[in-house]
Design an enzyme around this catalytic site. Structure first.
Site, short mmCIF file in Angstrom:
data_model
loop_
_atom_site.label_atom_id
_atom_site.label_comp_id
_atom_site.label_asym_id
_atom_site.label_seq_id
_atom_site.Cartn_x
_atom_site.Cartn_y
_atom_site.Cartn_z
N ARG A 103 -47.85 -0.29 21.41
CA ARG A 103 -48.03 -1.73 21.22
C ARG A 103 -49.52 -2.00 21.34
O ARG A 103 -50.12 -1.76 22.39
CB ARG A 103 -47.26 -2.52 22.28
CG ARG A 103 -47.72 -3.97 22.38
CD ARG A 103 -46.82 -4.85 23.18
NE ARG A 103 -45.57 -5.08 22.49
CZ ARG A 103 -44.70 -6.04 22.82
NH1 ARG A 103 -44.95 -6.84 23.84
NH2 ARG A 103 -43.59 -6.19 22.14
N HIS A 130 -43.83 -6.39 13.74
CA HIS A 130 -43.02 -6.06 14.93
C HIS A 130 -41.66 -5.51 14.44
O HIS A 130 -40.63 -6.16 14.60
CB HIS A 130 -42.84 -7.32 15.77
CG HIS A 130 -42.33 -7.07 17.16
ND1 HIS A 130 -42.11 -5.81 17.67
CD2 HIS A 130 -41.99 -7.94 18.15
CE1 HIS A 130 -41.66 -5.91 18.91
NE2 HIS A 130 -41.57 -7.19 19.23
N GLN A 133 -38.28 -5.22 16.64
CA GLN A 133 -37.65 -6.51 16.92
C GLN A 133 -36.66 -6.88 15.81
O GLN A 133 -35.54 -7.32 16.08
CB GLN A 133 -38.74 -7.59 17.03
CG GLN A 133 -38.21 -8.99 17.26
CD GLN A 133 -37.54 -9.14 18.59
OE1 GLN A 133 -38.11 -8.78 19.62
NE2 GLN A 133 -36.31 -9.65 18.62
N ASP A 225 -40.46 -18.31 17.16
CA ASP A 225 -41.31 -17.45 17.98
C ASP A 225 -42.37 -18.36 18.60
O ASP A 225 -42.58 -19.49 18.15
CB ASP A 225 -41.94 -16.35 17.12
CG ASP A 225 -42.76 -15.34 17.93
OD1 ASP A 225 -42.64 -15.32 19.18
OD2 ASP A 225 -43.51 -14.56 17.31
N CYS A 265 -37.32 -14.02 19.41
CA CYS A 265 -37.64 -12.67 19.90
C CYS A 265 -37.91 -12.66 21.40
O CYS A 265 -37.78 -11.62 22.04
CB CYS A 265 -38.83 -12.12 19.14
SG CYS A 265 -40.28 -13.20 19.17
N ARG A 293 -32.28 -4.87 21.42
CA ARG A 293 -33.50 -4.06 21.37
C ARG A 293 -33.20 -2.65 21.85
O ARG A 293 -33.65 -1.66 21.29
CB ARG A 293 -34.59 -4.69 22.26
CG ARG A 293 -35.11 -6.04 21.81
CD ARG A 293 -35.87 -5.98 20.50
NE ARG A 293 -36.99 -5.06 20.54
CZ ARG A 293 -38.21 -5.32 21.05
NH1 ARG A 293 -38.46 -6.52 21.54
NH2 ARG A 293 -39.18 -4.43 21.02
#
Ligand code: CP
Ligand code: NVA
Length: 306
Positions: A103, A130, A133, A225, A265, A293
């Site tokens: 990340r 991402h 996700q 988000d 998310c 996830r």
């Protein structure tokens, strides 16, 4: 199978759908108490240059459940944070671990890690995308709606990493997607172009608009988000003013299909991008989404690292 997960644009529709199928199987096995040590003796290195709750915990627990182990490597504490090159880091870590989840800020750092190392690289979020996700989001949509193809996803807010991966993912699986962002905060033009190109093969309809009402109309899944992604904190005050008309509240949400699901998310900021009555209301599936996830990423690790 692709060697890495750098973006969903790199993956074929079959790779995405096969991974989701495996994620479903792994979830069922885990719930039934069936052990599945597909990665026995293997190690995942997890490099973090940004904060994380879900990504960190789900990868670590996932690796454990697959019979392997995971190493948390804070970028500040390894030599990468002091200027050691991606080239050397990739080569050295390739001698120790069997895969890397990273990340970080720059997508090019993730691509370089894949280029220079000899082990699978999994993108755990960059400023651009991402992908992990969105695999969990798709698993959640399938659980709730039974399919992806032919449904409509609406993303309301910043044209950010999550929006980009949704565009890539929806284009590949044949799900219509509408993204509504304020002027100046639209999705990256290159990402939109790539998604439109990918969508030709699946028939997914891609809409980019400044109108939240247009995007959310008749949606089967509505996605929010944060307005302030990691690394952009200095713009917060200005952004709140610009983004307020994009808040997903009861009134806006009522324009989606009556049985639309609400996705986020996480982490969420109630009262900003979404109101409490929506995110904590009956149509919200955020905690199933967060749980997935774990299952989706276990499937990714098995596909790439076994
Ligand atoms: N959604 C997500 O990636 O959460 P974390 O930042 O907590 O990992
Ligand atoms: N867009 C958000 C997602 C967090 C999971 C960020 O980049 O901070």
């Amino acid at each position: 199978m692709n060697k890495h997960l750098l973006t969903l644009h790199d993956w074929s529709s079959e790779e995405i759908l096969d991974t989701l199928e495996l994620a479903k199987q792994l979830k069922e096995e885990q719930k039934a108490g069936i052990t599945h040590h597909h990665l026995k003796g293997k190690t995942l290195g997890m490099i973090f240059s940004k904060s994380s709750t879900r990504t960190r915990v789900s990868f670590e627990v996932g690796m454990y459940q697959l019979g392997g182990s995971a190493l948390f490597l804070s970028a500040n504490d390894i030599q990468l944070g002091r200027g050691e090159s991606i080239y050397d880091t990739a080569n050295v870590l390739s001698r120790f671990v069997d895969g890397i989840m990273i990340r970080t800020f720059k997508q090019s750092d993730v691509e370089d890690l894949a280029k220079y190392g000899s082990i699978p690289i999994i993108n755990g979020l960059t400023d651009l995308v991402h992908p992990c996700q969105i695999l969990a989001d798709f698993q959640t949509v399938i659980e709730k709606k039974g399919k992806l193809k032919g449904l409509k996803m609406a993303f309301i807010g910043d044209g950010n990493n999550v929006a980009h991966s949704l565009l890539y993912g929806c284009a590949k699986v044949g799900m219509d997607i509408a993204v509504a962002s304020p002027k100046g905060y639209e999705c990256d033009a290159e990402v939109v172009k790539n998604a439109i190109e990918d969508a030709k093969a699946t028939g997914a309809k891609i809409t980019i608009t400044n109108s939240p009402e247009e995007a959310i109309k008749d949606a089967d899944a509505v996605y929010a988000d944060t307005w302030v992604s990691m690394g952009q904190e200095s713009d917060k005050e200005e952004k709140v003013k610009i983004f307020m008309p994009y808040q997903i509240n009861k009134e806006l949400f009522s324009l989606a299909k009556p049985d639309a699901i609400f996705l986020h998310c996480l982490p969420a900021y109630r009262g900003y991008e979404v109101t409490e009555d929506v995110i904590d209301g009956p149509n919200s599936v955020i905690f199933d989404e967060a749980e997935n996830r774990l299952h989706a990423q276990k499937a990714v690790m098995v596909k790439l690292m076994k």
